[in-house]
Motif scaffolding. Structure first.
Motif, PDB file in Angstrom:
ATOM      1  N   ARG A  96     -37.332 -22.329  14.414  1.00  0.00           N
ATOM      2  CA  ARG A  96     -38.786 -22.185  14.360  1.00  0.00           C
ATOM      3  C   ARG A  96     -39.149 -20.788  13.881  1.00  0.00           C
ATOM      4  NH1 ARG A  96     -41.516 -26.327  17.694  1.00  0.00           N
ATOM      5  NH2 ARG A  96     -43.397 -25.060  17.478  1.00  0.00           N
ATOM      6  N   GLY A 100     -44.188 -20.331  15.019  1.00  0.00           N
ATOM      7  CA  GLY A 100     -43.785 -21.550  15.705  1.00  0.00           C
ATOM      8  C   GLY A 100     -43.247 -21.290  17.093  1.00  0.00           C
ATOM      9  N   ALA A 103     -46.173 -20.549  19.327  1.00  0.00           N
ATOM     10  CA  ALA A 103     -46.998 -21.748  19.543  1.00  0.00           C
ATOM     11  C   ALA A 103     -46.342 -22.769  20.468  1.00  0.00           C
ATOM     12  CB  ALA A 103     -47.300 -22.414  18.204  1.00  0.00           C
ATOM     13  N   LEU A 104     -45.028 -22.683  20.671  1.00  0.00           N
ATOM     14  CA  LEU A 104     -44.310 -23.733  21.398  1.00  0.00           C
ATOM     15  C   LEU A 104     -44.912 -24.061  22.765  1.00  0.00           C
ATOM     16  CD1 LEU A 104     -41.969 -25.708  21.478  1.00  0.00           C
ATOM     17  CD2 LEU A 104     -40.516 -23.848  22.360  1.00  0.00           C
ATOM     18  N   GLU A 107     -47.959 -26.194  22.270  1.00  0.00           N
ATOM     19  CA  GLU A 107     -47.633 -27.565  21.874  1.00  0.00           C
ATOM     20  C   GLU A 107     -47.219 -28.379  23.092  1.00  0.00           C
ATOM     21  OE1 GLU A 107     -44.726 -27.620  18.785  1.00  0.00           O
ATOM     22  OE2 GLU A 107     -45.758 -26.094  17.585  1.00  0.00           O
ATOM     23  N   GLN A 108     -46.376 -27.770  23.952  1.00  0.00           N
ATOM     24  CA  GLN A 108     -45.908 -28.477  25.141  1.00  0.00           C
ATOM     25  C   GLN A 108     -47.051 -28.783  26.105  1.00  0.00           C
ATOM     26  OE1 GLN A 108     -42.990 -25.564  26.327  1.00  0.00           O
ATOM     27  NE2 GLN A 108     -41.310 -26.627  25.280  1.00  0.00           N
ATOM     28  N   ASP A 112     -54.521 -28.645  20.876  1.00  0.00           N
ATOM     29  CA  ASP A 112     -54.622 -29.176  19.511  1.00  0.00           C
ATOM     30  C   ASP A 112     -54.358 -28.094  18.469  1.00  0.00           C
ATOM     31  OD1 ASP A 112     -57.026 -27.726  18.940  1.00  0.00           O
ATOM     32  OD2 ASP A 112     -58.208 -29.290  19.870  1.00  0.00           O
ATOM     33  N   GLY A 113     -54.106 -28.555  17.237  1.00  0.00           N
ATOM     34  CA  GLY A 113     -53.699 -27.678  16.155  1.00  0.00           C
ATOM     35  C   GLY A 113     -54.619 -26.503  15.874  1.00  0.00           C
ATOM     36  N   ARG A 116     -54.373 -23.942  18.588  1.00  0.00           N
ATOM     37  CA  ARG A 116     -53.064 -23.273  18.544  1.00  0.00           C
ATOM     38  C   ARG A 116     -53.042 -22.210  17.461  1.00  0.00           C
ATOM     39  NH1 ARG A 116     -50.636 -28.462  18.577  1.00  0.00           N
ATOM     40  NH2 ARG A 116     -49.818 -28.085  16.480  1.00  0.00           N
TER      41      ARG A 116
END
Length: 335
Positions: A96, A100, A103-104, A107-108, A112-113, A116
């Motif tokens: 990642r 990334g 952001a992990l 995400e978990q 939402d995108g 993030r």
């Protein structure tokens, strides 16, 4: 506020129980950076795991915002853990990017995108790596990777950010970059920061409060600037310039005194003004200057000549200087 009260923790070793912490009491005031400093084996990493609620103590209490964490049910304990951001080391996912990895956790958590991306963008700006967002960990320097790890710990807006030896194995410039990020996390995000370290220089650079751990016990704790005013304290001995004076260098003075001066005005003006005001010649025999955070601090051994040398030292004391006359190193002033 994180409060540790009478905390003890032991482990079972090859030869029996090993006491890691014994009756440790510590306050981490809200909105501050508190440094816990101690050598390897002093118990500081054990303390970090307990404060992060990753382990339970044998006895004692950890309070988060006044709540006894030992009394929390599993759901509330998980919620309390989410309020604590833990800076890990060497734990970035190689597949990642920097963005990334940050952001992990979002995400978990199902964020939402757009949210993030906004959050990650702000943290990349905070750590000064906006231009490295698409880079993978193996293309980043050790210091840059450490800053990404701090950003990932901050992504959930924790009330407490806990960093265990965050500058370990980093070169000076890289370590300074990580400490700057921790300081910005406190100043710009309002995070309370607990730094556990073996490097007293880390404490000098960013801490407001400090605790010294030795053999699992708190040997000394308190406000950093208050402790450095006492040259006999362990904190002062670790952080202030040493006074190395050649034999006989203090001879020939009417008065000899160790002086600690704190702040720009005191360091820059008190000695010249005392010289002029009391017609006293003041010489710096030993010591030097350092900084505690952004505050200049001087520790000098002074030699004074003049009939009003005692008045000069008293005047320096009245204006915030800490003066310790050195008995036996000076001649008497004639009446």
């Amino acid at each position: 506020m994180i409060t540790v009260e009478n905390l003890s923790k032991s482990f079972w070793g090859n030869t029996g129980p090993v006491v890691a912490l014994e009756d440790v009491t510590l306050d981490v005031p809200t909105g501050t950076i508190t440094g816990v400093v101690g050598p390897s084996g002093s118990g500081k990493s054990t303390l970090a795991r307990l404060v992060a609620l990753q382990e339970r103590p044998d006895s004692g209490v950890i309070r988060v915002d006044g709540f006894n964490t030992a009394a929390l049910d599993p759901r509330r304990l998980r919620a309390a853990r989410r309020r604590i951001g833990v800076v890990t080391q060497g734990d970035l996912l190689p597949q990642r990017t920097a963005a990334g990895n940050i952001a992990l956790p979002l995400e978990q958590a199902g964020v939402d995108g757009p949210q993030r991306r906004e959050k990650v963008g702000k943290l990349l700006d905070l750590i000064g790596l906006t231009d490295k967002a698409a880079r993978y960990p193996d293309t980043l320097s050790p210091g840059q990777r450490a800053r990404v790890e701090v950003a990932r710990a901050l992504v959930g807006d924790p009330g407490l950010l806990l960093a265990d030896d965050p500058t370990k194995s980093l070169e000076a410039d890289a370590a300074a970059g990580v400490l700057t990020v921790l300081d910005r996390a406190r100043a710009e995000l309002g995070a309370t920061v607990l730094v556990v370290t073996s490097d007293a220089g880390v404490v000098r650079r960013i801490a407001d409060d400090v605790a010294i751990l030795a053999d699992g016990r708190v040997a000394e704790s308190g406000n950093l600037l208050s402790l450095v005013q006492d040259s006999t304290s362990q904190v002062a001995q670790s952080l202030l310039p040493s006074i190395d004076v050649a034999k006989g260098a203090s001879a020939g003075y009417d008065r000899v005194a160790e002086v600690i001066l704190i702040g720009f005005a005191a360091v820059g003006a008190l000695l010249p003004e005392a010289t002029a005001r009391f017609s006293t010649n003041i010489s710096v025999i030993g010591g030097g200057l350092t900084r505690v955070g952004e505050t200049p601090v001087a520790r000098f051994l002074l030699g004074l000549n003049g009939l009003r040398a005692d008045q000069a030292l008293g005047w320096i004391t009245e204006r915030g200087g800490v003066v310790r006359p050195q008995v036996g190193l000076a001649r008497s002033i004639a009446a």
